[in-house]
Design an enzyme around this catalytic site. Structure first.
Site, PDB file in Angstrom:
ATOM      1  N   ARG A 172      59.671  60.453  59.812  1.00 33.25           N
ATOM      2  CA  ARG A 172      58.657  59.382  59.859  1.00 33.25           C
ATOM      3  C   ARG A 172      59.341  58.020  60.039  1.00 33.25           C
ATOM      4  NH1 ARG A 172      55.556  61.923  61.913  1.00 33.25           N
ATOM      5  NH2 ARG A 172      57.184  63.488  61.822  1.00 33.25           N
ATOM      6  N   LYS A 189      54.728  63.712  72.621  1.00 27.79           N
ATOM      7  CA  LYS A 189      53.809  64.805  72.994  1.00 27.79           C
ATOM      8  C   LYS A 189      52.434  64.290  73.409  1.00 27.79           C
ATOM      9  CE  LYS A 189      52.468  65.892  68.248  1.00 27.79           C
ATOM     10  NZ  LYS A 189      51.106  65.383  68.312  1.00 27.79           N
ATOM     11  N   THR A 190      51.933  63.231  72.743  1.00 31.92           N
ATOM     12  CA  THR A 190      50.620  62.682  73.130  1.00 31.92           C
ATOM     13  C   THR A 190      50.692  62.138  74.551  1.00 31.92           C
ATOM     14  OG1 THR A 190      50.297  62.076  70.815  1.00 31.92           O
ATOM     15  CG2 THR A 190      48.755  61.140  72.389  1.00 31.92           C
ATOM     16  N   GLN A 198      57.514  71.403  62.045  1.00 34.23           N
ATOM     17  CA  GLN A 198      56.566  70.548  61.318  1.00 34.23           C
ATOM     18  C   GLN A 198      55.346  71.334  60.841  1.00 34.23           C
ATOM     19  OE1 GLN A 198      56.081  66.337  62.698  1.00 34.23           O
ATOM     20  NE2 GLN A 198      57.111  67.076  64.536  1.00 34.23           N
ATOM     21  N   ASP A 239      46.674  70.433  70.663  1.00 42.94           N
ATOM     22  CA  ASP A 239      47.732  69.641  70.028  1.00 42.94           C
ATOM     23  C   ASP A 239      48.020  70.219  68.640  1.00 42.94           C
ATOM     24  OD1 ASP A 239      49.515  67.625  69.576  1.00 42.94           O
ATOM     25  OD2 ASP A 239      48.029  66.056  69.247  1.00 42.94           O
ATOM     26  N   GLU A 240      49.206  69.950  68.097  1.00 47.39           N
ATOM     27  CA  GLU A 240      49.582  70.382  66.734  1.00 47.39           C
ATOM     28  C   GLU A 240      49.330  71.881  66.548  1.00 47.39           C
ATOM     29  OE1 GLU A 240      51.184  68.340  65.045  1.00 47.39           O
ATOM     30  OE2 GLU A 240      50.375  66.310  65.124  1.00 47.39           O
TER      31      GLU A 240
END
Length: 743
Positions: free
Chosen positions: A607, A32-33, A250, A219-220
């Protein structure tokens, strides 16, 4: 198109869709970044958008820094004009310019959680609130929640009618706000609330920023709360070029006010929104992703998506159940040591994740015994340490004399002989006159009954005024050095004890390094270096920003802290019903609570890049009592074919009559290791395994100083050493932890 050809089809689609509302559902590790940074580059270089008109909002300083770095690499010209910022930093910048329109001074102080606690204590004392009935933490949480939902004290009072308990909270909320205003201070929630109020009441200011930020990316987005949603909605309402990126699976910050509906209902709020799913994962192996998909599929309140990878299946997940938490810690620490000894990887490639902070202690003790470097993320925040708070309060007082909390903290630090009676008289005088504490100090000769304290208080005011004058011409770092020198702060620390002072002085050196780094960053960005700017930056530092990737240590952290990070080897410890999911979640009547906990498990699993180890214990000591726990229900949701259980470490139950924490520690000391492993490394132990000192020798301990060894008892794991430290008493300790040095 060059750089855009490296994107997959869905990523490219998200980059090229520039006009109108866009929801990018980005699964864990789906790049996504990469999408956000390439989107910024595309807007500037291909769509011809002025970089000045682009805003990218993230949640942590770390994420903002990474995005800024990557945009700079992609865009040759103009990237520095793009605003890449956290929500709070963005609001600070806006408020520093315009908060005067809401009746505040622009040099307002930002209160961290410690400052808020102090103020809430003062408010409770003033209103004679019984803190046994109304806990300070609960009051702070209620006020914070009200602000997140944009509920004013007046509205809160209106809603509380007929409910005595809620009315009491309303009274506290009103007084808390009044005190903040009197101190020209804002808490974290206020940074967002005041910005929204500014936009709601000052049409010209809102229009200026709507014109400024024609293209907005967040973002997020699953972590946003109501006030953040409103802030973004107001900014984007004119041009509607809003791109939000997030993953509903998430969303794990409900306890902080995050509202999952912001992402689930995005298409209802913006009916013409385009939705793009990023499901290809670049981080993990197939088995890890299949386990994550299997667990999260049990949730009802989610948008359907399935992660996949081209990385191959990889190794199966390792599941181990142990008799005790001690065995669990021993296995994990040994496994990490063996991985590193084989030369496969370094310590920093390993992370131990757990549900609660309390679980870290057992691992810490094992790491110390094995001499393995580790770091706990989310322990004591650097800026919450006593010496750092003291010096920052000097800077706050110089910057904003209206901040009563800061002034009261340092008025007698270092000790100047100013007693509590004098401080209370000044406070009473200030309250009676409706003025600030520092303002009252400046008129100390008018305060009745102040007596001999007056001259000491006058000297303190003269010192602060001297610093204020110097601050106009000095850099922040030089001002800090002058404050340290002229107050004699370091001498006062040394007077408390050399060894204690050493660590504190190192922290002060680190603070000065931080100030210099801030000054250098400002110069690089062609921004003014200001005291207010530095204090704002410090106030916005998050725990996760303290992770130093250049250092080689095992990372220990809660699952909440781990979001956004990735490691080749991950250990999810304490996978037991009652711990994860927590007992409160299991007994909750709200099914949404268990879904949130399951999302946290999904975050933990994703993770891991190469290896994931899941561990649990049949019994565990919690608050001094032994609890017998079943395996976590989340483990049962993972298909058996993805898991390797290996040889379980079995012990007969009668061998472990664990009743108390003391008995458990004593038994661990006396029993031989179950599977023969090398004994714990002792500090100063020769190859033969004997200690470097004997009974009767003089030794030095890091905390207790010099002493005489009175007894040494050999156990299965370590030596128990008894040392007489004279005035500090006789102590019993394990050699591996004590690290005693023979004198």
């Amino acid at each position: 198109m060059g750089i855009y050809d490296t994107l997959n089809e869905q990523q490219k689609e998200a980059v090229l869709h520039t006009e109108g509302p866009l929801l990018v559902l980005a699964g864990a590790g789906s790049g996504k970044t990469r999408v956000l940074t390439h989107r910024v580059a595309y807007l500037i270089e291909e769509a011809g958008i002025n970089p000045w008109n682009i805003l990218a909002i993230t949640f942590t300083n770390k994420a903002a820094g990474e995005m800024r770095e990557r945009v700079d690499k992609l865009v040759e010209f103009g990237a520095e004009s793009v605003w890449v910022s956290t929500f709070h930093s963005m609001c600070v910048r806006i408020l520093r310019r315009h908060i005067g329109l809401l009746g505040y001074d622009t040099n307002f102080t930002i209160y961290d959680s410690d400052d808020q606690k102090t103020m809430m204590r003062d408010v409770c004392k003033l209103l004679k609130v019984d803190t046994k009935v109304y806990k300070e933490r609960a009051l702070m949480a209620a006020v914070s929640h009200a602000k997140e939902e944009l509920v004013t004290p007046q509205e809160f009072r209106r809603r509380a009618e007929g409910d005595f308990g809620r009315q009491k909270i309303a009274e506290v909320y009103e007084e808390y706000e009044k005190q903040l205003r009197a101190n020209n201070a804002l808490d974290f929630d206020d940074l967002l609330v005041k910005t929204v109020q500014l936009f709601q009441t000052q049409a010209e200011v809102l229009e200026y920023y709507q014109e400024r930020f024609r293209y907005i990316m967040v973002d997020e987005y699953q972590d946003t709360n109501t006030v953040q949603f409103e802030l973004v909605r107001l900014l984007a309402s004119k041009y509607r070029n809003l791109c939000v990126v997030g993953d509903d699976d998430q969303s794990i910050y409900k306890f902080r006010g995050a509202n999952i509906k912001n992402i689930l209902d995005f298409e209802q709020v913006f009916e013409d929104a385009r939705t793009i799913k990023l499901e290809q994962n670049y981080r993990s192996t197939g088995h890890i992703l299949n386990a994550a998909n299997a667990v999260i599929s049990h949730n009802v309140g989610r948008k359907d998506k399935t992660l996949w990878t081209a990385n191959g299946e990889g190794e199966r997940l390792m599941l181990r159940q142990f008799d005790t938490a001690y065995d669990e810690a021993e296995f994990i620490v040994d496994d990490i040591r063996n991985n590193v000894n084989r030369g496969d990887c370094s310590y920093q490639n390993h992370a131990i994740l757990y549900r609660t902070n309390a679980q870290s202690r057992m691992f810490e003790e094992k790491f110390v015994a094995e001499n393995i470097p580790y770091k706990i993320v989310g322990g004591i925040n650097f800026y919450a340490r006593r010496e750092i708070k003291d010096l920052l309060c000097y800077l706050k007082t110089v910057d904003n004399g209206q901040d009563d909390l800061a002034v009261r903290r340092i008025v007698n630090v270092p000790k100047r002989g100013i007693g509590l009676t004098s401080i209370n008289r000044v406070q009473e005088y200030a309250s009676m006159r409706g003025i600030g504490f520092y303002e009252a100090l400046r008129a100390v000769d008018l305060i009745p009954g102040i007596g001999r304290g007056a001259s000491k208080l006058e000297s303190f005011v003269a010192l602060i005024e001297h610093f204020k004058t110097d601050a106009k011409d000095m850099t922040v770092s030089k001002l800090m050095e002058e404050i340290i020198e002229e107050t004699g702060y370091i001498e006062s620390l040394k007077a408390e004890g050399e060894e204690e002072a050493e660590a504190r002085i190192e922290n002060i050196d680190e603070l000065i390094s931080k100030i210099v780094a801030y000054e250098e960053t400002c110069e690089e960005m062609h921004e003014p270096v200001t005291l207010s700017g530095f204090l704002a930056e410090v106030a916005l530092v998050a725990d996760i920003d303290s992770m130093d990737v250049s250092k080689d240590y095992v990372v220990l952290m809660t699952l909440h802290s781990a979001k956004g990070l990735e490691f080749p080897h991950v250990y999810l410890a304490g996978m037991e019903d009652g711990i994860f999911p927590s007992y409160m979640t299991i007994t909750s009547e709200d099914p949404g609570d268990l879904e949130e906990e399951r999302r946290l498990c999904y975050v933990g699993i994703t993770r891991a890049e190469k290896n994931l180890t899941l561990t649990c214990a049949r019994r565990r000591m919690i608050r001094g009592e032994t609890q017998y726990n079943r395996m976590s229900r989340f483990l049962n949701e993972i298909p058996p074919g993805l898991v390797s259980t290996g040889a379980k470490i079995e012990k007969k139950a009668e061998e472990l009559p664990v009743k108390t924490a003391h008995q458990q520690a004593k038994q661990a000391f006396q029993t031989k290791l179950y599977a023969a492993k090398k004994p714990a490394r002792q500090f100063g132990t020769p190859s033969g395994g004997k200690l470097a000192y004997e009974v009767g020798d003089r030794v030095r301990h890091g905390k207790f100083g010099e002493g005489t060894v009175k007894a040494i008892v050999e156990g299965g794991r370590d030596y128990e050493v008894t040392v007489d430290f004279g005035e500090r008493g006789t102590k019993k300790m394990f050699a591996a932890f004590a690290k005693l040095q023979k004198i």
